[in-house]
Design a protein around this motif. Structure first.
Motif, PDB file in Angstrom:
ATOM      1  N   PHE A   5     -95.022  36.692  27.981  1.00 45.58           N
ATOM      2  CA  PHE A   5     -94.295  37.268  27.018  1.00 45.58           C
ATOM      3  C   PHE A   5     -92.869  37.616  27.375  1.00 45.58           C
ATOM      4  N   VAL A   6     -92.876  37.994  28.713  1.00 44.82           N
ATOM      5  CA  VAL A   6     -91.362  38.495  29.101  1.00 44.82           C
ATOM      6  C   VAL A   6     -90.506  36.990  29.280  1.00 44.82           C
ATOM      7  N   SER A   7     -91.160  36.078  29.866  1.00 51.72           N
ATOM      8  CA  SER A   7     -90.261  34.732  30.025  1.00 51.72           C
ATOM      9  C   SER A   7     -90.148  34.279  28.787  1.00 51.72           C
ATOM     10  N   ALA A   8     -90.773  34.028  27.612  1.00 53.79           N
ATOM     11  CA  ALA A   8     -90.561  33.793  26.299  1.00 53.79           C
ATOM     12  C   ALA A   8     -89.519  34.639  25.756  1.00 53.79           C
ATOM     13  N   GLY A 118     -79.828  28.151  15.756  1.00 53.97           N
ATOM     14  CA  GLY A 118     -79.287  26.766  16.208  1.00 53.97           C
ATOM     15  C   GLY A 118     -80.483  25.893  16.350  1.00 53.97           C
ATOM     16  N   PRO A 119     -80.354  24.555  16.696  1.00 51.93           N
ATOM     17  CA  PRO A 119     -81.466  23.329  16.727  1.00 51.93           C
ATOM     18  C   PRO A 119     -82.248  23.866  18.052  1.00 51.93           C
ATOM     19  N   SER A 120     -81.298  24.028  19.056  1.00 45.90           N
ATOM     20  CA  SER A 120     -82.315  24.663  20.300  1.00 45.90           C
ATOM     21  C   SER A 120     -83.097  25.676  20.032  1.00 45.90           C
ATOM     22  N   ALA A 121     -82.804  26.949  19.393  1.00 48.44           N
ATOM     23  CA  ALA A 121     -83.817  27.851  18.964  1.00 48.44           C
ATOM     24  C   ALA A 121     -84.838  27.281  18.152  1.00 48.44           C
ATOM     25  N   MET A 122     -84.321  26.525  17.186  1.00 46.32           N
ATOM     26  CA  MET A 122     -85.521  26.186  16.556  1.00 46.32           C
ATOM     27  C   MET A 122     -86.627  25.260  17.008  1.00 46.32           C
ATOM     28  N   ALA A 123     -86.201  24.376  18.064  1.00 41.77           N
ATOM     29  CA  ALA A 123     -87.055  23.414  18.631  1.00 41.77           C
ATOM     30  C   ALA A 123     -87.776  24.317  19.644  1.00 41.77           C
ATOM     31  N   THR A 124     -87.333  25.483  20.021  1.00 41.31           N
ATOM     32  CA  THR A 124     -88.098  26.131  21.246  1.00 41.31           C
ATOM     33  C   THR A 124     -89.070  27.187  20.623  1.00 41.31           C
ATOM     34  N   VAL A 125     -89.062  27.751  19.607  1.00 37.88           N
ATOM     35  CA  VAL A 125     -90.020  28.302  18.650  1.00 37.88           C
ATOM     36  C   VAL A 125     -90.984  27.570  18.356  1.00 37.88           C
ATOM     37  N   LEU A 126     -90.686  26.527  17.658  1.00 32.72           N
ATOM     38  CA  LEU A 126     -91.765  25.379  17.282  1.00 32.72           C
ATOM     39  C   LEU A 126     -92.664  25.041  18.488  1.00 32.72           C
ATOM     40  N   LEU A 127     -91.952  24.667  19.635  1.00 25.08           N
ATOM     41  CA  LEU A 127     -92.622  24.265  21.007  1.00 25.08           C
ATOM     42  C   LEU A 127     -93.690  25.419  21.265  1.00 25.08           C
ATOM     43  N   MET A 128     -93.343  26.669  21.381  1.00 24.26           N
ATOM     44  CA  MET A 128     -94.027  27.719  21.709  1.00 24.26           C
ATOM     45  C   MET A 128     -95.266  27.854  20.805  1.00 24.26           C
ATOM     46  N   ALA A 129     -95.078  27.738  19.628  1.00 26.79           N
ATOM     47  CA  ALA A 129     -96.185  27.910  18.620  1.00 26.79           C
ATOM     48  C   ALA A 129     -97.124  26.834  18.743  1.00 26.79           C
ATOM     49  N   GLU A 138     -97.515  37.378  20.431  1.00 26.96           N
ATOM     50  CA  GLU A 138     -96.738  37.312  21.572  1.00 26.96           C
ATOM     51  C   GLU A 138     -95.422  36.728  21.127  1.00 26.96           C
ATOM     52  N   TRP A 139     -95.525  35.460  20.599  1.00 28.49           N
ATOM     53  CA  TRP A 139     -94.276  34.787  20.455  1.00 28.49           C
ATOM     54  C   TRP A 139     -93.506  35.621  19.216  1.00 28.49           C
ATOM     55  N   VAL A 140     -93.903  36.282  18.312  1.00 34.41           N
ATOM     56  CA  VAL A 140     -93.468  36.948  17.176  1.00 34.41           C
ATOM     57  C   VAL A 140     -92.656  37.990  17.891  1.00 34.41           C
ATOM     58  N   GLY A 141     -93.613  38.756  18.829  1.00 32.25           N
ATOM     59  CA  GLY A 141     -92.894  39.768  19.462  1.00 32.25           C
ATOM     60  C   GLY A 141     -91.781  39.432  20.376  1.00 32.25           C
ATOM     61  N   ALA A 142     -91.611  38.176  21.146  1.00 29.08           N
ATOM     62  CA  ALA A 142     -90.609  37.901  21.625  1.00 29.08           C
ATOM     63  C   ALA A 142     -89.449  37.506  21.008  1.00 29.08           C
ATOM     64  N   LEU A 143     -89.564  36.977  19.876  1.00 30.52           N
ATOM     65  CA  LEU A 143     -88.448  36.577  18.872  1.00 30.52           C
ATOM     66  C   LEU A 143     -87.981  38.034  18.337  1.00 30.52           C
TER      67      LEU A 143
END
Length: 200
Positions: A5-8, A118-129, A138-143
């Protein structure tokens, strides 16, 4: 590379880069009346948050429709993050706003997209999920924390720019770029290793 969670949260903050975007953000709001700036900040951050949430929850469907694998997304994400990191370490002319002059009150473009989401943020959240869908909360909390940090930084952007100065902001951005470069290489190598293991 297994995320916590912290690293994300740290990764998303590095990618959205609110401190490094302060000069671009101030330029985008130059034509906005002072009494409306707070409202614009809340609106644009909320739009960016909704866009990234959409990418996060629609990730699996997107990959299936496009016939993409987690490994290819991991490699692509690593490459994109590395390019972003290089830009942070060695900033050139222009930036996320390009060479276009922003006139009037910004709506969605350029603050919500691509400055924040941006494209990098979109790609990262997509990859995490898509890699660990069972940890979606956890990913929603990190975002959420990332967007709160971005909102606070933008609310105090003028004061922060005066307090830290452009040199300090540039130094911080380059330091964040260095960390992001290491994360991107780790993501890239992880994707390549996972792909090779399929043939083992």
């Amino acid at each position: 590379m297994e995320s916590t969670f912290v690293s994300a949260t740290i990764l998303l903050i590095l990618i959205t880069d609110p401190l490094g975007n302060i000069p671009l953000f101030i330029a985008a709001l130059k034509q906005v009346k002072p009494e409306r700036r707070r409202l614009v900040i809340y609106r644009e951050c909320l739009i960016a948050f909704c866009v990234l949430l959409a990418f996060m929850f629609g990730g699996q469907t997107f990959l299936k429709v496009m016939h993409l694998t987690d490994e290819s997304l991991s490699v692509a994400g690593g490459v994109i993050l590395f390019l972003i990191a290089i830009k942070m370490i060695f900033p050139g002319e222009g930036g996320a706003l390009g060479s276009d002059k922003v006139s009037g009150e910004p709506f969605i473009v350029p603050i919500a997209i691509p400055l924040i989401a941006g494209p990098s943020a979109m790609a990262t959240v997509l990859l995490m999920a898509t890699r660990e869908p069972d940890r979606m909360l956890e990913w929603v909390g990190a975002l959420t924390i990332t967007m709160l940090v971005t909102t606070v930084v933008f609310l105090f952007s003028t004061r922060l720019q005066k307090l830290l100065g452009e040199q300090a902001i540039t130094a911080l951005e380059r330091l964040m770029g260095l960390v992001l470069a290491a994360i991107s290489i780790e993501m890239l190598l992880g994707g390549i290793a996972a792909y090779i293991r399929q043939f083992g």
